[in-house]
Write a protein that holds these residues in place. Structure first.
Motif, mmCIF file in Angstrom:
data_model
loop_
_atom_site.group_PDB
_atom_site.id
_atom_site.type_symbol
_atom_site.label_atom_id
_atom_site.label_comp_id
_atom_site.label_asym_id
_atom_site.label_seq_id
_atom_site.Cartn_x
_atom_site.Cartn_y
_atom_site.Cartn_z
ATOM 1 N N ALA A 45 40.910 23.358 42.153
ATOM 2 C CA ALA A 45 41.163 24.627 43.195
ATOM 3 C C ALA A 45 42.106 24.310 44.426
ATOM 4 N N GLU A 46 41.734 23.163 44.749
ATOM 5 C CA GLU A 46 42.727 22.995 45.954
ATOM 6 C C GLU A 46 44.182 23.033 45.579
ATOM 7 N N LYS A 47 44.478 22.242 44.581
ATOM 8 C CA LYS A 47 45.765 22.021 44.046
ATOM 9 C C LYS A 47 46.396 23.561 43.836
ATOM 10 N N ALA A 48 45.664 24.534 43.440
ATOM 11 C CA ALA A 48 46.077 25.789 42.913
ATOM 12 C C ALA A 48 46.137 26.467 44.102
ATOM 13 N N GLY A 49 45.815 26.278 45.571
ATOM 14 C CA GLY A 49 46.163 26.890 46.711
ATOM 15 C C GLY A 49 44.887 27.445 47.075
ATOM 16 N N PRO A 54 34.948 33.353 48.605
ATOM 17 C CA PRO A 54 35.599 33.503 47.279
ATOM 18 C C PRO A 54 36.968 33.492 46.974
ATOM 19 N N ALA A 55 37.548 33.121 45.894
ATOM 20 C CA ALA A 55 38.957 33.122 45.792
ATOM 21 C C ALA A 55 39.378 33.460 44.190
ATOM 22 N N LEU A 56 40.238 34.175 43.967
ATOM 23 C CA LEU A 56 40.674 34.581 42.683
ATOM 24 C C LEU A 56 41.892 33.883 42.395
ATOM 25 N N LEU A 57 42.059 32.981 41.361
ATOM 26 C CA LEU A 57 43.293 32.740 40.930
ATOM 27 C C LEU A 57 43.685 33.302 39.716
ATOM 28 N N THR A 58 44.819 34.165 39.897
ATOM 29 C CA THR A 58 45.179 35.226 38.859
ATOM 30 C C THR A 58 46.043 34.212 37.838
ATOM 31 N N PRO A 59 46.287 35.103 36.680
ATOM 32 C CA PRO A 59 46.964 34.408 35.583
ATOM 33 C C PRO A 59 48.424 34.008 35.859
ATOM 34 N N SER A 60 48.867 34.699 36.879
ATOM 35 C CA SER A 60 50.102 34.296 37.463
ATOM 36 C C SER A 60 50.557 33.150 38.313
ATOM 37 N N GLY A 61 49.020 32.636 38.750
ATOM 38 C CA GLY A 61 49.052 31.599 39.352
ATOM 39 C C GLY A 61 49.164 31.703 40.982
ATOM 40 N N ASN A 62 48.963 32.941 41.283
ATOM 41 C CA ASN A 62 48.675 33.295 42.693
ATOM 42 C C ASN A 62 47.168 33.355 43.046
ATOM 43 N N VAL A 63 46.955 32.973 44.291
ATOM 44 C CA VAL A 63 45.567 32.990 44.840
ATOM 45 C C VAL A 63 45.476 33.979 45.634
ATOM 46 N N LEU A 64 44.201 34.868 45.519
ATOM 47 C CA LEU A 64 43.938 35.904 46.389
ATOM 48 C C LEU A 64 42.307 35.327 46.845
ATOM 49 N N HIS B 65 38.550 42.259 51.248
ATOM 50 C CA HIS B 65 39.778 42.333 52.044
ATOM 51 C C HIS B 65 40.443 41.026 51.412
ATOM 52 N N ILE B 66 41.792 41.125 50.982
ATOM 53 C CA ILE B 66 42.494 40.231 50.059
ATOM 54 C C ILE B 66 43.644 39.625 50.932
ATOM 55 N N ASN B 67 43.495 38.283 50.827
ATOM 56 C CA ASN B 67 44.313 37.616 51.795
ATOM 57 C C ASN B 67 44.591 38.320 53.106
ATOM 58 N N TYR B 68 45.534 38.082 53.844
ATOM 59 C CA TYR B 68 45.569 38.753 55.273
ATOM 60 C C TYR B 68 46.984 38.829 55.515
ATOM 61 N N GLY B 69 47.195 40.281 55.593
ATOM 62 C CA GLY B 69 48.787 40.839 56.138
ATOM 63 C C GLY B 69 48.708 41.195 57.713
ATOM 64 N N ALA B 70 47.788 42.006 57.915
ATOM 65 C CA ALA B 70 47.917 42.716 59.475
ATOM 66 C C ALA B 70 46.601 43.249 59.588
ATOM 67 N N SER B 71 45.990 43.216 60.818
ATOM 68 C CA SER B 71 44.913 44.011 61.069
ATOM 69 C C SER B 71 45.078 45.360 61.152
ATOM 70 N N LEU B 72 43.941 46.262 61.177
ATOM 71 C CA LEU B 72 43.984 47.747 61.191
ATOM 72 C C LEU B 72 44.454 47.988 62.511
#
Lengths: 77, 77
Positions: A45-49, A54-64, B65-72
């Motif tokens: 998980a750490e290597k994936a970023g 909770p976090a979601l690793l997408t099929p394209s390799g990005n972590v949300l 809330h997905i990652n963090y771009g900017a506060s409202l």
């Protein structure tokens, strides 16, 4: 990698997010990994970023990173 | 409410998350709202519980809330 991986650690924020993600994406496209129980997956998980759960690793390799339950350091204990 | 609403503000983090969410959920289940352009939707987002962008309001009314771009607050300017 065609599935998304949802990493969590059993925290209330994690479980609530898991339910939403399951509803949105569907079970067949999702692998769910409890890092508290499967601590051998923490390194992956750490290597994936993944920085927090909770976090979601997408099929394209990005972590949300979805909301915020705990940092990965907390999960390692 | 059967669609999810993805709120963003055009930031790089937002656009990257938007692409992932579109791939995962699909266009037909998603409404995308740019709060920088549609500032009349900010109040609605705030009432739904959106604190920062990008954020996904699910059909069940929960906010992810997905990652963090900017506060409202930043979006309001």
């Amino acid at each position: 990698m065609s599935k998304s991986i949802f990493y969590h650690a059993g925290c209330p924020v994690c479980l609530s997010a898991e339910e939403e993600i399951l509803t949105l994406i569907g079970k067949q496209g999702l692998e769910i990994v409890h890092l508290g129980e499967s601590s051998n997956r923490i390194e992956e998980a750490e290597k994936a970023g993944v920085k927090s759960v909770p976090a979601l690793l997408t099929p394209s390799g990005n972590v949300l990173h979805i909301n915020y339950g705990a940092s990965l350091a907390d999960v390692k204990g």
